[in-house]
Design an enzyme around this catalytic site. Structure first.
Site, PDB file in Angstrom:
ATOM      1  N   ASP A  29       0.820  -1.226   0.000  1.00 20.28           N
ATOM      2  CA  ASP A  29       0.000   0.000   0.000  1.00 20.28           C
ATOM      3  C   ASP A  29       0.849   1.270   0.000  1.00 20.28           C
ATOM      4  OD1 ASP A  29      -2.360   1.394  -0.031  1.00 20.28           O
ATOM      5  OD2 ASP A  29      -2.672   1.305   2.136  1.00 20.28           O
ATOM      6  N   ARG A  42      -1.002   8.847 -10.332  1.00 17.03           N
ATOM      7  CA  ARG A  42      -1.056   7.643  -9.483  1.00 17.03           C
ATOM      8  C   ARG A  42      -0.467   6.422 -10.209  1.00 17.03           C
ATOM      9  NH1 ARG A  42      -4.170   7.591  -4.916  1.00 17.03           N
ATOM     10  NH2 ARG A  42      -4.515   5.368  -5.180  1.00 17.03           N
ATOM     11  N   HIS A  46       2.085   3.256  -9.098  1.00 17.86           N
ATOM     12  CA  HIS A  46       1.883   1.807  -9.273  1.00 17.86           C
ATOM     13  C   HIS A  46       3.061   1.176 -10.021  1.00 17.86           C
ATOM     14  CE1 HIS A  46      -1.942   2.129  -7.442  1.00 17.86           C
ATOM     15  NE2 HIS A  46      -2.515   2.805  -8.422  1.00 17.86           N
ATOM     16  N   GLU A  76     -12.367  -4.726  -3.860  1.00 23.15           N
ATOM     17  CA  GLU A  76     -12.879  -3.356  -3.726  1.00 23.15           C
ATOM     18  C   GLU A  76     -12.172  -2.350  -4.627  1.00 23.15           C
ATOM     19  OE1 GLU A  76     -14.248  -5.797  -0.831  1.00 23.15           O
ATOM     20  OE2 GLU A  76     -12.146  -5.275  -0.791  1.00 23.15           O
ATOM     21  N   LEU A 140      10.923 -20.009  -3.397  1.00 21.88           N
ATOM     22  CA  LEU A 140       9.808 -19.279  -2.782  1.00 21.88           C
ATOM     23  C   LEU A 140       8.472 -19.600  -3.458  1.00 21.88           C
ATOM     24  CD1 LEU A 140       9.070 -16.707  -0.919  1.00 21.88           C
ATOM     25  CD2 LEU A 140       9.227 -15.436  -3.052  1.00 21.88           C
ATOM     26  N   LEU A 204      -6.684  -4.346   7.851  1.00 21.32           N
ATOM     27  CA  LEU A 204      -6.466  -5.526   6.996  1.00 21.32           C
ATOM     28  C   LEU A 204      -7.013  -5.329   5.581  1.00 21.32           C
ATOM     29  CD1 LEU A 204      -7.222  -8.844   8.916  1.00 21.32           C
ATOM     30  CD2 LEU A 204      -5.138  -8.239   7.720  1.00 21.32           C
TER      31      LEU A 204
HETATM   32  C1  IPE Z   1      -5.426  -2.669   0.061  1.00 21.70           C
HETATM   33  O1  IPE Z   1      -5.110  -1.337  -0.124  1.00 21.70           O
HETATM   34  C2  IPE Z   1      -5.409  -3.383  -1.254  1.00 21.70           C
HETATM   35  C3  IPE Z   1      -4.105  -3.540  -1.881  1.00 21.70           C
HETATM   36  C4  IPE Z   1      -2.954  -3.125  -1.414  1.00 21.70           C
HETATM   37  C5  IPE Z   1      -4.120  -4.234  -3.128  1.00 21.70           C
HETATM   38  P1  IPE Z   1      -6.236  -0.229  -0.320  1.00 21.70           P
HETATM   39  O2  IPE Z   1      -5.514   1.049  -0.515  1.00 21.70           O
HETATM   40  O3  IPE Z   1      -7.173  -0.646  -1.390  1.00 21.70           O
HETATM   41  O4  IPE Z   1      -6.995  -0.277   1.070  1.00 21.70           O
HETATM   42  P2  IPE Z   1      -7.821   0.859   1.824  1.00 21.70           P
HETATM   43  O5  IPE Z   1      -8.815   1.415   0.849  1.00 21.70           O
HETATM   44  O6  IPE Z   1      -6.832   1.883   2.259  1.00 21.70           O
HETATM   45  O7  IPE Z   1      -8.439   0.156   2.988  1.00 21.70           O
HETATM   46  C1  IPE Z   2      -1.708   0.190  -3.278  1.00 19.91           C
HETATM   47  O1  IPE Z   2      -1.470   1.550  -3.340  1.00 19.91           O
HETATM   48  C2  IPE Z   2      -1.952  -0.415  -4.631  1.00 19.91           C
HETATM   49  C3  IPE Z   2      -3.319  -0.893  -4.844  1.00 19.91           C
HETATM   50  C4  IPE Z   2      -4.284  -0.811  -3.990  1.00 19.91           C
HETATM   51  C5  IPE Z   2      -3.598  -1.502  -6.097  1.00 19.91           C
HETATM   52  P1  IPE Z   2      -2.656   2.594  -3.322  1.00 19.91           P
HETATM   53  O2  IPE Z   2      -3.048   2.897  -4.730  1.00 19.91           O
HETATM   54  O3  IPE Z   2      -3.759   2.159  -2.457  1.00 19.91           O
HETATM   55  O4  IPE Z   2      -1.922   3.858  -2.726  1.00 19.91           O
HETATM   56  P2  IPE Z   2      -2.541   4.914  -1.711  1.00 19.91           P
HETATM   57  O5  IPE Z   2      -3.051   4.159  -0.541  1.00 19.91           O
HETATM   58  O6  IPE Z   2      -3.629   5.625  -2.453  1.00 19.91           O
HETATM   59  O7  IPE Z   2      -1.394   5.798  -1.379  1.00 19.91           O
HETATM   60 MG    MG Z   3      -4.127   2.410  -0.478  1.00 23.49          MG
END
Ligand code: IPE
Ligand code: IPE
Ligand code: MG
Length: 249
Positions: A29, A42, A46, A76, A140, A204
């Site tokens: 995340d 964004r 990624h 989600e 792994l 989580l």
């Molecule tokens: C959890 O991160 C999902 C992944 C890292 C793939 P999110 O960014 O989607 O979770 P929330 O919205 O902060 O809970």
């Molecule tokens: C995690 O990073 C990647 C996915 C959920 C796919 P985020 O895209 O959720 O990054 P933040 O939380 O917005 O910084």
């Molecule tokens: Mg996130």
């Protein structure tokens, strides 16, 4: 001169390599915030996160971790802007098209967990091809959670078990916790000992709900693209200081 160099060297985290966590879950995340901090879209976050993923998979294998489960795309995450979802899918596709050799060089066996029926037939074929080609690798085991949700996984397991009861293959009284575990995407694998979440969030987010019943959680403010081998070693070292009681004394 050497002493001066040592003075500025980052502290090494004391890791007991004889007692490593068997299975580590990682919620990758913070990509979006990493990009925002740099005035980038964004999607650049990624892309940077995908590079970190490759680095950490290699590090985890070298450290001697047996199983790593990374959360790459949740059930989600479809609710994000179409442009962002497309960018994530393009990165995934690029990995499926070009990541195989690197996995095999590192002796990594890949397994995708989640509801793959949401993806096109062509995409699913690529997922299967990667799984089949790396099936006999003995290093792994890498679970990549794609269109994954813990609730979706449990619901799916319940549905399969109910079908078996209906068909007379199983009786209700024979359903145990093991029955549920065996019908999850991680069937046959040890539960995660340690779950790592960078980016300063303490939740989580629907990751490995059933399997994390007795996992140790480790959080960090670092954003996923900045996550290093040092952070991984620190999480393992901290994990080794924990006292896991599993309800005992
Ligand atoms: C959890 O991160 C999902 C992944 C890292 C793939 P999110 O960014 O989607 O979770 P929330 O919205 O902060 O809970
Ligand atoms: C995690 O990073 C990647 C996915 C959920 C796919 P985020 O895209 O959720 O990054 P933040 O939380 O917005 O910084
Ligand atoms: Mg996130």
């Amino acid at each position: 001169m050497i002493m001066l160099k040592n003075l500025f060297k980052k502290p090494e985290h004391k890791v007991d390599f004889e007692n490593l966590p068997q299975h580590i879950g990682i919620i990758m995340d913070g990509n979006g915030r990493w990009a925002k901090k740099r005035g980038l879209p964004r999607s650049s976050g990624h892309a940077a996160g995908a590079k970190t993923f490759e680095r950490i998979v290699e590090d985890a294998g070298n450290i001697g971790i047996k199983i790593v489960t990374v959360y790459a795309f949740s059930t989600e995450n479809w609710s994000r802007p179409k442009e962002e979802v497309n960018a994530l899918m393009a990165l995934l596709e690029d990995y499926l098209d070009h990541g195989l050799e690197r996995l095999s060089n590192r002796d990594v066996k890949i397994h995708f967990i989640g509801d793959m029926s949401a993806f096109s037939d062509e995409f699913q074929k690529k997922l299967c091809h990667m799984e089949k080609t790396t099936y006999n690798n003995s290093g792994l085991l890498l679970n990549v959670a794609l269109n994954y949700g813990g609730r979706n996984e449990i619901t799916n397991a319940v549905r399969i078990i109910a079908e078996k009861v209906k068909d007379g293959e199983l009786s209700c009284s024979d359903i145990t916790e093991e029955t549920i575990s065996e019908h999850l995407y991680t069937s046959g694998q040890a539960d995660p000992d340690l779950i790592i979440r960078p980016s300063g969030e303490y939740r989580l987010s629907n990751f490995l709900l059933w399997q994390s019943a007795y996992s140790e959680f480790w959080y960090s403010n670092c954003l996923w693209p900045d996550f290093t081998k040092e952070d991984l070693l620190k999480s393992i070292s901290d994990f080794q200081k924990r006292n896991r009681r599993f309800g005992g004394v």
